[in-house]
Design a protein around this motif. Structure first.
Motif, PDB file in Angstrom:
ATOM      1  N   GLU A  87      -8.533 -59.723 -41.460  1.00 54.96           N
ATOM      2  CA  GLU A  87      -8.152 -59.868 -42.321  1.00 54.96           C
ATOM      3  C   GLU A  87      -7.398 -58.912 -43.402  1.00 54.96           C
ATOM      4  OE1 GLU A  87      -9.574 -62.755 -45.605  1.00 54.96           O
ATOM      5  OE2 GLU A  87     -10.264 -63.903 -43.823  1.00 54.96           O
ATOM      6  N   HIS A  88      -6.238 -58.887 -43.725  1.00 56.77           N
ATOM      7  CA  HIS A  88      -5.827 -57.292 -43.901  1.00 56.77           C
ATOM      8  C   HIS A  88      -4.896 -57.549 -45.945  1.00 56.77           C
ATOM      9  CE1 HIS A  88      -5.714 -55.635 -40.087  1.00 56.77           C
ATOM     10  NE2 HIS A  88      -5.670 -57.405 -39.939  1.00 56.77           N
ATOM     11  N   THR A  89      -4.746 -57.215 -46.104  1.00 52.41           N
ATOM     12  CA  THR A  89      -4.297 -56.712 -47.346  1.00 52.41           C
ATOM     13  C   THR A  89      -2.768 -56.124 -47.192  1.00 52.41           C
ATOM     14  OG1 THR A  89      -6.014 -56.200 -48.766  1.00 52.41           O
ATOM     15  CG2 THR A  89      -4.414 -55.956 -50.190  1.00 52.41           C
ATOM     16  N   VAL A  90      -1.868 -56.903 -47.586  1.00 55.35           N
ATOM     17  CA  VAL A  90      -0.142 -56.868 -47.431  1.00 55.35           C
ATOM     18  C   VAL A  90       0.561 -56.640 -48.838  1.00 55.35           C
ATOM     19  CG1 VAL A  90       1.882 -57.270 -46.053  1.00 55.35           C
ATOM     20  CG2 VAL A  90       0.025 -57.577 -44.665  1.00 55.35           C
ATOM     21  N   GLN A  91       0.688 -55.857 -48.610  1.00 51.99           N
ATOM     22  CA  GLN A  91       1.461 -55.333 -50.669  1.00 51.99           C
ATOM     23  C   GLN A  91       3.504 -54.839 -49.910  1.00 51.99           C
ATOM     24  OE1 GLN A  91       0.899 -51.838 -52.283  1.00 51.99           O
ATOM     25  NE2 GLN A  91       1.152 -52.344 -54.829  1.00 51.99           N
TER      26      GLN A  91
END
Length: 125
Positions: free
Chosen positions: A77-81
């Motif tokens: 899982e990743h945080t994408v902005q």
């Protein structure tokens, strides 16, 4: 004359400077509701939604700036902005998975590295 906006992207806090195109969408499974008496669209039943970013990137001589291939293989899982560069507004999608990874290369062409980010929905802030 106005200067129009561009979008940038960060994955896990890292700005992707080799990105060449971003297609961003809010994907959902809302279902139309039709009734016998009204005989027309009566409304909708809301369904789950997600943010989908389709990214086109080039590969510099130093290699991938984000290894989407490994991320998809590991199901991490990743945080994408997603960032509107002029206004500074951003949309941050948590719990994002990497999908549809593709690498292409050809004679006289820059190597392309494309992938999709599928994550939780968010609003622009």
């Amino acid at each position: 004359m106005a200067v129009y906006d561009q979008m940038a992207i960060r994955i896990d806090g890292k700005l992707l400077i080799e990105n060449t195109k971003i297609d961003l969408s809010l994907d959902g499974t809302d279902t139309d509701v039709f009734t016998i008496i009204q005989n027309t669209l009566a409304g909708q039943t809301p369904g789950p939604k997600k943010v989908v970013g389709k990214l086109d990137n080039v590969v510099p001589p130093t290699g991938f700036e984000f290894d989407a291939w490994a991320a998809m293989n590991a199901s991490t899982e990743h945080t994408v902005q997603y960032i509107q560069m002029s206004s500074g507004k951003s949309l941050t999608s948590e719990g994002t998975f990497i999908r549809a990874v593709a690498l292409s290369s050809g004679v006289g062409q820059t190597q392309a590295f494309n992938f999709e980010c599928h994550g939780k929905t968010a609003n622009w802030q």
